[in-house]
Design a protein around this motif. Sequence first.
Motif, PDB file in Angstrom:
ATOM      1  N   VAL A  54      39.762  35.382  48.207  1.00  0.00           N
ATOM      2  CA  VAL A  54      41.126  35.475  47.693  1.00  0.00           C
ATOM      3  C   VAL A  54      41.666  36.888  47.893  1.00  0.00           C
ATOM      4  O   VAL A  54      40.940  37.873  47.759  1.00  0.00           O
ATOM      5  CB  VAL A  54      41.175  35.135  46.184  1.00  0.00           C
ATOM      6  CG1 VAL A  54      42.614  35.083  45.687  1.00  0.00           C
ATOM      7  CG2 VAL A  54      40.464  33.833  45.896  1.00  0.00           C
ATOM      8  N   GLY A  55      42.965  36.968  48.212  1.00  0.00           N
ATOM      9  CA  GLY A  55      43.673  38.246  48.264  1.00  0.00           C
ATOM     10  C   GLY A  55      45.013  38.100  47.593  1.00  0.00           C
ATOM     11  O   GLY A  55      45.404  37.005  47.158  1.00  0.00           O
ATOM     12  N   ALA A  97      42.658  32.057  50.264  1.00  0.00           N
ATOM     13  CA  ALA A  97      43.896  31.786  49.522  1.00  0.00           C
ATOM     14  C   ALA A  97      44.538  33.087  49.085  1.00  0.00           C
ATOM     15  O   ALA A  97      43.869  34.108  48.904  1.00  0.00           O
ATOM     16  CB  ALA A  97      43.605  30.906  48.297  1.00  0.00           C
ATOM     17  N   GLY A  98      45.851  33.043  48.907  1.00  0.00           N
ATOM     18  CA  GLY A  98      46.592  34.144  48.306  1.00  0.00           C
ATOM     19  C   GLY A  98      46.880  33.823  46.856  1.00  0.00           C
ATOM     20  O   GLY A  98      46.988  32.654  46.467  1.00  0.00           O
ATOM     21  N   LYS A 107      46.408  26.078  43.896  1.00  0.00           N
ATOM     22  CA  LYS A 107      45.606  26.106  45.116  1.00  0.00           C
ATOM     23  C   LYS A 107      44.123  25.855  44.858  1.00  0.00           C
ATOM     24  O   LYS A 107      43.395  25.435  45.765  1.00  0.00           O
ATOM     25  CB  LYS A 107      45.767  27.443  45.840  1.00  0.00           C
ATOM     26  CG  LYS A 107      47.188  27.769  46.273  1.00  0.00           C
ATOM     27  CD  LYS A 107      47.260  29.153  46.894  1.00  0.00           C
ATOM     28  CE  LYS A 107      48.691  29.525  47.265  1.00  0.00           C
ATOM     29  NZ  LYS A 107      48.776  30.890  47.862  1.00  0.00           N
ATOM     30  N   ILE A 108      43.664  26.134  43.642  1.00  0.00           N
ATOM     31  CA  ILE A 108      42.224  26.033  43.390  1.00  0.00           C
ATOM     32  C   ILE A 108      41.870  24.991  42.336  1.00  0.00           C
ATOM     33  O   ILE A 108      40.690  24.810  42.013  1.00  0.00           O
ATOM     34  CB  ILE A 108      41.641  27.404  42.969  1.00  0.00           C
ATOM     35  CG1 ILE A 108      42.332  27.932  41.712  1.00  0.00           C
ATOM     36  CG2 ILE A 108      41.769  28.402  44.112  1.00  0.00           C
ATOM     37  CD1 ILE A 108      41.687  29.209  41.167  1.00  0.00           C
ATOM     38  N   LYS A 109      42.869  24.305  41.797  1.00  0.00           N
ATOM     39  CA  LYS A 109      42.571  23.234  40.847  1.00  0.00           C
ATOM     40  C   LYS A 109      41.731  22.157  41.533  1.00  0.00           C
ATOM     41  O   LYS A 109      42.009  21.759  42.654  1.00  0.00           O
ATOM     42  CB  LYS A 109      43.875  22.616  40.324  1.00  0.00           C
ATOM     43  CG  LYS A 109      44.590  23.465  39.284  1.00  0.00           C
ATOM     44  CD  LYS A 109      45.847  22.767  38.777  1.00  0.00           C
ATOM     45  CE  LYS A 109      46.541  23.580  37.709  1.00  0.00           C
ATOM     46  NZ  LYS A 109      47.790  22.929  37.241  1.00  0.00           N
ATOM     47  N   GLY A 110      40.710  21.727  40.863  1.00  0.00           N
ATOM     48  CA  GLY A 110      39.876  20.650  41.401  1.00  0.00           C
ATOM     49  C   GLY A 110      38.709  21.124  42.241  1.00  0.00           C
ATOM     50  O   GLY A 110      37.819  20.335  42.563  1.00  0.00           O
ATOM     51  N   LEU A 111      38.680  22.419  42.624  1.00  0.00           N
ATOM     52  CA  LEU A 111      37.564  22.922  43.424  1.00  0.00           C
ATOM     53  C   LEU A 111      36.299  23.069  42.579  1.00  0.00           C
ATOM     54  O   LEU A 111      36.369  23.364  41.383  1.00  0.00           O
ATOM     55  CB  LEU A 111      37.905  24.280  44.030  1.00  0.00           C
ATOM     56  CG  LEU A 111      38.953  24.330  45.140  1.00  0.00           C
ATOM     57  CD1 LEU A 111      39.162  25.772  45.589  1.00  0.00           C
ATOM     58  CD2 LEU A 111      38.526  23.470  46.323  1.00  0.00           C
ATOM     59  N   THR A 112      35.168  22.886  43.211  1.00  0.00           N
ATOM     60  CA  THR A 112      33.878  23.214  42.609  1.00  0.00           C
ATOM     61  C   THR A 112      33.253  24.275  43.494  1.00  0.00           C
ATOM     62  O   THR A 112      32.943  24.019  44.665  1.00  0.00           O
ATOM     63  CB  THR A 112      32.961  21.980  42.537  1.00  0.00           C
ATOM     64  OG1 THR A 112      33.583  20.980  41.719  1.00  0.00           O
ATOM     65  CG2 THR A 112      31.603  22.350  41.948  1.00  0.00           C
ATOM     66  N   LEU A 113      33.073  25.463  42.963  1.00  0.00           N
ATOM     67  CA  LEU A 113      32.700  26.607  43.777  1.00  0.00           C
ATOM     68  C   LEU A 113      31.314  27.135  43.447  1.00  0.00           C
ATOM     69  O   LEU A 113      30.887  27.157  42.288  1.00  0.00           O
ATOM     70  CB  LEU A 113      33.720  27.734  43.594  1.00  0.00           C
ATOM     71  CG  LEU A 113      35.156  27.447  44.048  1.00  0.00           C
ATOM     72  CD1 LEU A 113      36.079  28.593  43.641  1.00  0.00           C
ATOM     73  CD2 LEU A 113      35.200  27.239  45.556  1.00  0.00           C
ATOM     74  N   ALA A 114      30.667  27.644  44.507  1.00  0.00           N
ATOM     75  CA  ALA A 114      29.375  28.308  44.350  1.00  0.00           C
ATOM     76  C   ALA A 114      29.525  29.818  44.384  1.00  0.00           C
ATOM     77  O   ALA A 114      28.572  30.541  44.096  1.00  0.00           O
ATOM     78  CB  ALA A 114      28.419  27.856  45.452  1.00  0.00           C
ATOM     79  N   THR A 122      43.764  43.046  40.448  1.00  0.00           N
ATOM     80  CA  THR A 122      44.821  43.348  39.482  1.00  0.00           C
ATOM     81  C   THR A 122      46.174  42.786  39.893  1.00  0.00           C
ATOM     82  O   THR A 122      47.087  42.718  39.072  1.00  0.00           O
ATOM     83  CB  THR A 122      44.972  44.865  39.276  1.00  0.00           C
ATOM     84  OG1 THR A 122      45.100  45.505  40.544  1.00  0.00           O
ATOM     85  CG2 THR A 122      43.792  45.435  38.524  1.00  0.00           C
ATOM     86  N   THR A 123      46.324  42.376  41.149  1.00  0.00           N
ATOM     87  CA  THR A 123      47.599  41.815  41.588  1.00  0.00           C
ATOM     88  C   THR A 123      47.708  40.324  41.278  1.00  0.00           C
ATOM     89  O   THR A 123      48.773  39.737  41.477  1.00  0.00           O
ATOM     90  CB  THR A 123      47.795  42.024  43.104  1.00  0.00           C
ATOM     91  OG1 THR A 123      46.793  41.311  43.825  1.00  0.00           O
ATOM     92  CG2 THR A 123      47.718  43.497  43.465  1.00  0.00           C
ATOM     93  N   TYR A 124      46.639  39.715  40.770  1.00  0.00           N
ATOM     94  CA  TYR A 124      46.666  38.282  40.477  1.00  0.00           C
ATOM     95  C   TYR A 124      47.230  38.031  39.075  1.00  0.00           C
ATOM     96  O   TYR A 124      47.025  38.830  38.158  1.00  0.00           O
ATOM     97  CB  TYR A 124      45.262  37.656  40.501  1.00  0.00           C
ATOM     98  CG  TYR A 124      44.425  37.890  41.718  1.00  0.00           C
ATOM     99  CD1 TYR A 124      44.930  38.459  42.879  1.00  0.00           C
ATOM    100  CD2 TYR A 124      43.074  37.540  41.709  1.00  0.00           C
ATOM    101  CE1 TYR A 124      44.127  38.659  43.988  1.00  0.00           C
ATOM    102  CE2 TYR A 124      42.262  37.732  42.813  1.00  0.00           C
ATOM    103  CZ  TYR A 124      42.797  38.309  43.953  1.00  0.00           C
ATOM    104  OH  TYR A 124      41.998  38.516  45.043  1.00  0.00           O
ATOM    105  N   PRO A 125      47.859  36.888  38.871  1.00  0.00           N
ATOM    106  CA  PRO A 125      48.168  36.465  37.503  1.00  0.00           C
ATOM    107  C   PRO A 125      46.866  36.185  36.759  1.00  0.00           C
ATOM    108  O   PRO A 125      45.896  35.693  37.346  1.00  0.00           O
ATOM    109  CB  PRO A 125      48.973  35.176  37.693  1.00  0.00           C
ATOM    110  CG  PRO A 125      49.388  35.160  39.126  1.00  0.00           C
ATOM    111  CD  PRO A 125      48.350  35.931  39.875  1.00  0.00           C
TER     112      PRO A 125
END
Length: 431
Positions: A54-55, A97-98, A107-114, A122-125
């Motif tokens: 993510v950026g 993703a941005g 953009k990331i709802k529903g993902l299952t991440l490792a 700090t620029t993210y909500p």
Amino acid sequence: MFAPLVGKGLRATTLAAARGNLWEGAVRSGKTIGSIMVWLRYVRTGPPGALLMVGKTERTLKRNIIDVIVQMIGTKRCVYRAGAGEVVIFGRTIYVAGANDEKAVDKIKGLTLAGAYMDEVTTYPESFFRMLETRLSVEGAQWFGTTNPEGPNHWLKKQILDRARLHLRRDGTLVESQDPSALDVHRFSFVLDDNPTLPAAYVDSLKRSHQGLFFRRYILGEWCLAEGVIFDGFDEARHVVDLVPEISRWMCVGLDYGTVNPFAALLIGIGADSRMYVASEYRHDSRIARRQLTDAQYSLGVRRWLASYEHRGTKGVAPSWVFVDPSAASFMTQLWSDGMPGVAKADNDVKDGLRSVGMAFGENVLSIHRSCAGLLEELPAYVWDEKASAKGEDKPLKVNDHSVDGLRYGLHSSVTEWRHLLPVMSLEVAA
């Protein structure tokens, strides 16, 4: 190109064993390279499952991180799939993703991440960060992040960093929290001098080009309030001139649109001496003139101003770009219909824009002609909004800022065209 990590940078790579691991502090301090090395190790040895990078935007992620990874391991081992939202590293497909606004959560709802890598956290909500934490549900999942400091009331510092279980501090000491409610987060804090591979001249140039708030945050690595004068490096005796030298290129006009508020436009050129000059100012304040102008009248005024400007015996200038306040869509349409060339929406990233202007003053590559009365009146009184700072936000106080906004629009929107004037930008040094 990339020197081996030493000292604190190397130590952080061995300590990055928590669920959350964050490198924070000064620019060019080695935190990005260190975090990338740990991420590459995790891509190869971490638990199976989906990964995410993510950026602030996908574009900045590519520029800041993915392009660096390509330089480190080559194009065969790192393949960025533009438009597909993926990068393949060591044969492992990773989502990208941005996260520059609240909508990014979708953009990331529903993902299952490792695992996840986050640049410019700090620029993210905060909502995006919280959602990402819930997505890291694979056993043994970890996240790794980098950021420059912001204000001490920023959500990342108050909610995450101040509650970290382990902290490798700016002075090099390692502190482990005894608070049973501490988060499974390891925090690594860096200052500019933590990177011993940087040439001394480069370090000196970085320190000169960052002023006030940006010096404290981006050089010293402090989480400090935005307060006081924004451009404390501006010095009338140093930066104001009575004569503009030969101009090799009229680079742009920076324009802040106003109807009830003042309308301000600044003509900026690059001199034969490889410095920038704000050569002239067009300004209309309807409150003083007691006359409000239409878009068509403003367009005519700007075009007449440029056509009548005389410099070293030559009358009339044609700047390459006219960067307009991005909220002034109707005025841009008017300029286009009137045949004004080079009209473009200005880059309105406020903090990065202020940093660009501050760097130009700090490296003494920007001068202002004494006739630009509105700009010269505003600059010394251009201050941070203390009420916003108390809420964790960095904003200028919105008072008497119209010519300064025009300067910010012009310089930041054209930064790629004058970056070469800065000694600090002339060296290729790893972050």
